[in-house]
Design a protein around this motif. Structure first.
Motif, PDB file in Angstrom:
ATOM      1  N   GLY A   1       7.263   9.871 -10.723  1.00 30.40           N
ATOM      2  CA  GLY A   1       7.627  11.169 -10.178  1.00 30.40           C
ATOM      3  C   GLY A   1       7.059  11.441  -8.801  1.00 30.40           C
ATOM      4  N   LEU A   2       6.780  10.390  -8.049  1.00 29.78           N
ATOM      5  CA  LEU A   2       6.297  10.597  -6.688  1.00 29.78           C
ATOM      6  C   LEU A   2       7.434  11.148  -5.838  1.00 29.78           C
ATOM      7  N   THR A   3       7.081  12.041  -4.899  1.00 28.39           N
ATOM      8  CA  THR A   3       8.153  12.734  -4.178  1.00 28.39           C
ATOM      9  C   THR A   3       8.857  11.841  -3.176  1.00 28.39           C
ATOM     10  N   ILE A   4       8.146  10.866  -2.624  1.00 32.01           N
ATOM     11  CA  ILE A   4       8.865  10.030  -1.693  1.00 32.01           C
ATOM     12  C   ILE A   4       9.009   8.612  -2.232  1.00 32.01           C
ATOM     13  N   ALA A   5       9.299   8.527  -3.519  1.00 31.37           N
ATOM     14  CA  ALA A   5       9.615   7.238  -4.113  1.00 31.37           C
ATOM     15  C   ALA A   5      10.885   6.725  -3.459  1.00 31.37           C
ATOM     16  N   PRO A   6      11.064   5.432  -3.288  1.00 30.52           N
ATOM     17  CA  PRO A   6      10.173   4.326  -3.639  1.00 30.52           C
ATOM     18  C   PRO A   6       9.304   3.880  -2.487  1.00 30.52           C
ATOM     19  N   TYR A   7       9.068   4.753  -1.524  1.00 32.56           N
ATOM     20  CA  TYR A   7       8.353   4.290  -0.345  1.00 32.56           C
ATOM     21  C   TYR A   7       7.006   4.959  -0.169  1.00 32.56           C
ATOM     22  N   ASP A   8       6.441   5.475  -1.242  1.00 31.90           N
ATOM     23  CA  ASP A   8       5.138   6.103  -1.117  1.00 31.90           C
ATOM     24  C   ASP A   8       4.071   5.027  -0.984  1.00 31.90           C
ATOM     25  N   ARG A   9       3.358   5.056   0.158  1.00 29.52           N
ATOM     26  CA  ARG A   9       2.293   4.071   0.344  1.00 29.52           C
ATOM     27  C   ARG A   9       0.958   4.763   0.574  1.00 29.52           C
ATOM     28  N   GLY A  10       0.834   5.957   0.030  1.00 30.04           N
ATOM     29  CA  GLY A  10      -0.440   6.639   0.125  1.00 30.04           C
ATOM     30  C   GLY A  10      -0.673   7.267   1.487  1.00 30.04           C
ATOM     31  N   GLY A  11      -1.856   7.845   1.675  1.00 31.30           N
ATOM     32  CA  GLY A  11      -2.209   8.453   2.946  1.00 31.30           C
ATOM     33  C   GLY A  11      -1.725   9.883   3.054  1.00 31.30           C
ATOM     34  N   GLU A  12      -2.388  10.638   3.939  1.00 23.96           N
ATOM     35  CA  GLU A  12      -1.960  12.005   4.181  1.00 23.96           C
ATOM     36  C   GLU A  12      -1.592  12.147   5.634  1.00 23.96           C
TER      37      GLU A  12
END
Lengths: 225, 108, 86, 201, 108, 286, 222
Positions: free
Chosen positions: D57-68
């Motif tokens: 359920g990550l909001t920017i799946a499939p490209y979530d690579r962490g960080g703020e």
């Protein structure tokens, strides 16, 4: 938490499927290549090279890393460009072979489709807008598609050469923009945000304008009378 | 330094050949006459080949100088017009070879 | 959730089937038919990209496929107009 | 021997070359089935398992690579991390619009990451930026060739009179653009009339 | 029985039907219809993977590809028709052989 | 001795020895064909003569290239001398120099505008397609010795014995290359007599002098490499004898064989290259 | 195998992110030569091909038109620069991209001519160049899959596995096709019959240099 987002090693799924997908890619490539080896007519070979390009995509994608995706993206656009150039050479070759005095302007097309008068403006606008938002290769391709469809659907028969040159100039400038962006990354790393935008928008403009060119070249084919 | 000597030898050989060519052209204007042995050429040939093979026998003079002379003489003999100087060269090689075999101790 | 491998297999099947159809399918002597047949293979590749989560590549592939088709059709129709026997 | 000579002579025909090449390449690729093949799992730029981010359920799946955004860098395993000082910043960055979009729906990961910032930009413009320069140079060259051929040969050959006369070109261009303007104007007028008729009805 | 009818199965079925249809149907216009079936399958697949934006774009680009197909087909049909009219008295086979002869001459 | 002097001396040696060897090669061919043949120094005299002749340029030539290409040819072979006998550097660079030599053949032919030159230029492309794979013999040598430096290869041979006995097929391959480069060879399609002098046809005077100068260096260097990488550390006398023997053998071959048709020439070379490479690799593995 | 064993000592690197260009004596030699040639191309004019006509005393002159000249010169310079880049790159994929660029530019250089035969061979060569996308990129991807890296420095340290050798072989076929080594020489060689000596020179030059460089890369991989 962080470790769960990006794994240290390639996930099991990719390494399990790798052999299958690679073999699949090899089979597709083999079929395409044997088809080329058996085919005698020029235009048919050109169509079949498309299949070979698809096989290349499968083989590269099979690696299943972010890198492989980054390698696919431009590869696609390059494949497109090469088909374009080579088909143009084929056409000019055939024209040279024929009698010089015959007229080579395409036969004007006389169709009146309802969809072509209403939908394209909207779709094209949407695609271009979305493409601009995406930026980069993807955005360029999407926006370029929008431009193509727009040009195609309008009654733009006889667009002058100047426009083509103008499009070329835009893409040249954007190319410079983007090279500057790239150099900024390494010379002045503190301005990475600026260079990011330079690069992304430069590439967008470049790809989109180049693909839009196709539309301009098509206008003779499908521009209605 | 070895390369320098090699260069000197080659140059001397070439100069000798050119000289030989000019000499033989002066002597024989006519083509293809297989004449009898020319004494001058024979002397040059024997001296040249003898020095080339047996420069070690003469200790008084540096071998470089001897070899230079040798190559010049060989060039003089070999560089004749086509057809001339072959027999002389062969005789020179033969004599030099025999002397070399006798003195170098290969046989004994 | 659902079987990811299944999608890969379907994608590969479509790609292979499509390329077979492009090379030896019925009526491929006509370049138009051949060009349309390549669409099957490209959808197969799209599925593979989708399963591998390369959605950006997928987007680009979908939009370039259209343009490639357009180019090929242009070449075909142009050649036929000239009357070239290629 | 004469047969070989004939075969070799056939190879001198350009038309046979692509086919020969395709044949040899195809056969070589089939030889790939005999070779033990496996993916080395120790890759650079690894990505999570497919659909795992979507399922999480990550909001920017499939490209979530962490960080703020503008605070901490994301994760990128580059080949030479020492050569890229700002590694990871780009793939955590989002434009304000993208940030807003991220709040609206969890299903727009792809477009968010395709817009400036995001993983692909990190790879395409930064760590492997030189590749991208080349790729798009290829693109540019191909289009230059195609458009040059199109302008000079395959388009509008009928009008071709003097070769290389730029003035003539410009004149013709102006004339034709005038004509287009007229045409467009006419069509617009027609469309307006139609519209008016409809409304009148 | 009904558990088979979920998104996955439907999309796969659509794609396979579309693929087979494209290959087996001979007339270009029929093929175009099957292309749209195939692309509907792809659309469903993307939806089942829950990538909304990709699905959104696909939904826009699919009709475009259909339009492109239609345009090209109409154009090519017209070209072929006009050529048939020109050579209405000549059978098509004869015309192509004529061309081939010309080519082989040109190649020499 | 400082480096410059060494380079100078080696270049002079290469030029003079190369010309003499080429003259000798011609003599051998003549004797095989039962002719008297010119004196051995004839080639040298020819090349010197051209430096004093009037230089003219064709009206149709592509000017900077027409002149520049001969200078480039001379420069690359001087570089060849530096990499080869002087510093004993990397074989890869010699490979590169050889590639540029093919370019020069190509462009010297095409830049004049003469039809003979043009034919020779197209043939240069053909011949490059066949000759470069032959030069890939260096890959085989690398696989065995693990080094590309000529000095490294010499060191390897002084331990393990000459490569001549370990890689006979590679020797054959390289020897084919030497035959290809020798004048009047069956593979020398770029300088076949049916196209006058091939790529040199339109180069006169000083320019021709440069070409002949570089050709003699090229011949010397090629023989030098062959002897060095296959026979290991040998003395000056060894080099002399080896070069003369090779000249005699190639002279015999060239005097007795007709020139091949371009396609056949290329395909023969590539066949030899493929067979020998594969064979050598198999031999190395076993 | 060490990189130093192939082309002389390492003289320096130019890091651009993941792509590191590196220089050794071989690279410098090739790089400088190609740049010299490119500079010469930029300033030279083309030749006029003159042939005697058959059956009469006239002569047939073929030269390059001005527009064509500009276009071809531009492409030739780009080709020279691309070749120069391919000489010093230290990344496998980068190298294949340079190759692809050289291929397309080569086609472009001859695409503007008027001879039908030359155009035909340019088209055939173009087909090969397109097909070469598969072996080049595919081979590089296979090597990437087998080793997890594309950098030549890393590859030099990894001992060759069968899959790497296969990938390298596939790439070799691609390079052979693209640079017109026998038995694929005909389509490329026929392109050289056109006038415009400096421009067709760069086609030949680039392909030969690519071979030289690829032999080095091949030996690094193995």
């Amino acid at each position: 938490m962080v470790a769960s987002i990006v794994p240290q090693l390639v996930p099991a799924f990719y390494s399990l499927m790798y052999t299958t997908v690679l073999y699949g890619g090899l089979i597709v490539a083999f079929i395409g290549l044997i088809g080329i080896a058996m085919e005698k007519r020029d235009i048919q070979v050109l169509i079949l090279t498309d299949i070979v390009g698809l096989a290349m995509l499968i083989i590269v994608a099979a690696v299943g890393t972010d890198l492989s995706e980054a390698l696919i993206l431009p590869g696609l656009v390059v494949e497109l460009a090469e088909i374009m150039a080579i088909s143009e050479i084929l056409i000019s070759h055939e024209m040279r072979k024929k009698d010089v005095h015959t007229s080579f302007t395409p036969i004007p097309l006389n169709i009146d489709m309802e969809i072509m008068t209403t939908a394209p403006n909207f779709i094209a606008l949407l695609l271009i807008g979305y493409g601009v938002f995406l930026s980069g290769f993807t955005g360029g391709a999407v926006a370029g598609g929008g431009i193509v469809i727009y040009v195609l659907s309008r009654k733009v028969r006889g667009l002058p050469v100047v426009v083509l040159d103008g499009v070329g100039a835009i893409s040249g400038i954007s190319w410079c923009l983007w090279i500057i962006g790239f150099l900024f990354f390494f010379i002045l790393p503190q301005y990475w945000l600026l260079s990011l935008f330079l690069a992304a928008l430069g590439l967008l403009l470049k790809v989109a304008s180049k693909i839009g060119l196709i539309g301009i070249m098509m206008r003779e084919e499908y521009g209605r009378k | 330094m070895e390369e320098l000597y090699i260069m000197i030898y080659i140059i001397v050989f070439i100069v000798g050949s050119i000289a030989g060519l000019l000499l033989s052209y002066k002597k024989h204007m006519e083509p293809y006459i297989i004449s009898e042995i020319d004494v001058l050429t024979l002397v040059f040939s024997i001296v040249g080949w003898f020095l080339l093979f047996n420069h070690g026998l003469i200790n008084a003079i540096r071998s470089v100088i001897l070899l230079t002379i040798a190559f010049f003489c060989i060039g003089l003999a070999i560089g004749r017009r086509p057809g001339y100087g072959r027999k002389e060269t062969a005789i020179g090689i033969l004599i030099a070879g025999i002397v070399w075999i006798l003195t170098s101790g290969v046989l004994f | 959730m659902f079987n990811l491998a299944l999608w890969v297999y379907v994608g590969l099947t479509l790609a292979i089937f499509g390329s077979l159809a492009t090379v030896w399918g019925p009526g491929v002597k006509d370049p138009v038919i051949r060009t349309i047949n390549t669409e099957v293979a490209s959808v197969g590749v799209s599925l593979i990209l989708l399963t591998y989560n390369s959605t950006l590549a997928l987007l680009t592939l979908i939009s370039t496929t259209i343009i490639v088709t357009l180019i090929l059709f242009r070449a075909i129709s142009r050649l036929e107009e000239i009357g070239a026997d290629v | 021997m004469p047969n070989i000579a004939k075969l070799w002579n056939k190879l001198a025909d350009p038309k046979n070359i692509p086919r020969l090449f395709a044949l040899i390449l195809g056969l070589l690729l089939i030889a790939g089935f005999l070779i033990p093949i496996g993916l080395n799992t120790d890759q650079i730029y690894t990505r999570p398992a497919p659909q795992s981010q979507m399922d999480a359920g990550l909001t920017i799946a499939p490209y979530d690579r962490g960080g703020e955004i503008l605070e901490s860098p994301g994760i990128t395993e580059a080949q030479y991390p020492e050569n890229s000082q700002n590694l990871g910043w780009i793939n955590s960055y989002m434009t304000p619009i993208a940030d807003m979009l991220k709040g609206i729906s969890p299903y727009f990961g792809t477009s968010i990451c395709a817009s400036p910032g995001g993983l692909i930009d990190e790879i395409l413009y930064y760590t492997r930026g030189f590749d991208t320069i080349l790729e798009s140079s290829i693109l540019m060259m191909a289009f230059i060739i195609a458009s040059w051929l199109a302008i000079n040969f395959t388009m509008d050959r009928k009008e071709e009179k003097g070769e290389g006369d730029i003035e003539e070109d410009v004149k013709r261009a102006i004339a034709s653009s005038d004509r287009i303007a007229n045409e467009v104007e006419m069509s617009n007028r027609k469309a307006r009339k139609k519209q008016a008729k409809k409304e009148f009805r | 029985m009904l558990e088979f009818i979920d998104l996955t199965t439907i999309s796969i079925a659509l794609m396979i039907i579309g693929a087979i249809g494209i290959v087996l149907l001979q007339k270009p216009l029929d093929k175009v219809i099957m292309v749209s079936v195939l692309e509907a399958g792809l659309f469903l697949a993307i939806v089942s993977f829950r990538y909304l934006d990709v699905a959104f774009l696909t939904a826009f680009l699919d009709p475009l590809s259909i339009i492109v197909f239609l345009f090209a087909l109409i154009k090519i049909n017209e070209v072929r028709k006009s050529q048939l009219n020109d050579y209405s008295t000549v059978p098509k086979m004869l015309k192509s052989t004529e061309n081939r002869e010309k080519n082989s001459e040109g190649d020499k | 001795m400082n480096l410059m002097a060494q380079i100078l001396i080696n270049v002079i040696i290469a030029f003079l020895a190369g010309s003499l060897l080429l003259g000798f090669h011609r003599k051998v061919m003549a004797r095989v064909q039962l002719r008297p043949g010119p004196p051995i120094i004839q080639y040298l005299l020819h090349s010197l003569k051209f430096f004093f002749k009037e230089t003219t340029f064709p009206k149709t030539a592509s000017i900077p290239f027409y002149i520049g290409i001969t200078v480039i040819l001379a420069i690359i072979w001087v570089t060849g001398v530096i990499v080869g006998p002087v510093t004993k550097g990397s074989l890869m660079i010699l490979f590169g120099i050889y590639a540029i030599h093919k370019i020069v053949e190509h462009n010297a032919g095409s830049s004049s505008g003469s039809p003979y030159g043009k034919l020779s230029c197209v043939r240069a492309v053909f011949s490059a397609a066949g000759e470069l794979p032959l030069f890939a013999v260096i890959a085989v040598i690398f696989l065995l010795t693990g080094t590309m430096d000529i000095s490294g290869i010499i060191a390897y041979q002084s331990i393990h014995g000459p490569l001549f006995f370990q890689l006979p097929l590679a020797v054959l391959m390289f020897f084919t290359l030497i035959v290809t480069k020798s004048p009047y060879s069956p593979f020398a399609i770029t300088k076949g007599k049916e196209i006058i002098s091939g790529f040199e046809t339109e180069h006169f005077g000083m320019l021709r002098g440069y070409i002949m100068f570089s050709e003699s260096i090229a011949w010397y260097i090629l023989l030098w490499i062959f002897l060095t990488i296959f026979f290991g550390p040998i003395s000056v006398v060894g080099y002399l004898i080896g070069m003369i023997v090779i000249c005699i053998i190639t002279g015999f071959i060239n005097a007795t064989t007709p020139m091949l048709n371009p396609n056949h020439s290329v395909m023969t070379q590539i066949s030899i290259a493929v067979i020998c490479t594969v064979g050598s690799i198999i031999m190395i593995i076993i | 195998m060490l990189i130093e064993n192939l082309g002389g000592n390492l003289m320096g690197t130019i890091p651009l992110g993941d792509i590191v260009l590196y220089l050794n004596s071989l690279h410098i030699f090739l790089f400088v030569t190609i740049l010299v040639f490119t500079a010469l191309i930029a300033i030279s004019r083309t030749e006029t091909q003159v042939e005697a006509m058959f059956g009469s005393l006239d002569e047939n002159k073929v030269s390059v038109g001005k527009k064509e000249f500009k276009q071809r010169r531009f492409l030739a310079i780009i080709c020279g620069i691309a070749t120069a880049g391919a000489m010093i790159t230290g990344d496998l994929f980068n190298f294949t991209l340079f190759m692809a660029l050289i291929g397309i530019v080569n086609i472009g250089i001859v695409s503007a001519v008027k001879h039908v035969d030359v155009l035909n061979s340019a088209y055939q060569y173009g087909l090969i160049a397109m097909m070469c996308g598969l072996p080049l990129f595919g081979g590089a991807a296979m090597i990437l899959a087998a080793t997890g890296t594309l950098s030549l420095f890393e590859l030099a340290a990894i001992p060759a596995s069968p899959m790497m050798i296969f990938g390298a072989l596939v790439m070799l076929i691609g390079v052979c096709g693209e640079s017109g080594i026998a038995p694929f020489f005909a389509s490329k060689a026929e392109m050289f019959r056109t006038p415009g000596s400096p421009f067709i020179l760069i086609i030949h030059l680039s392909s030969l240099f690519i071979i030289v460089r690829f032999v080095e890369i091949l030996l690094i991989i193995l």
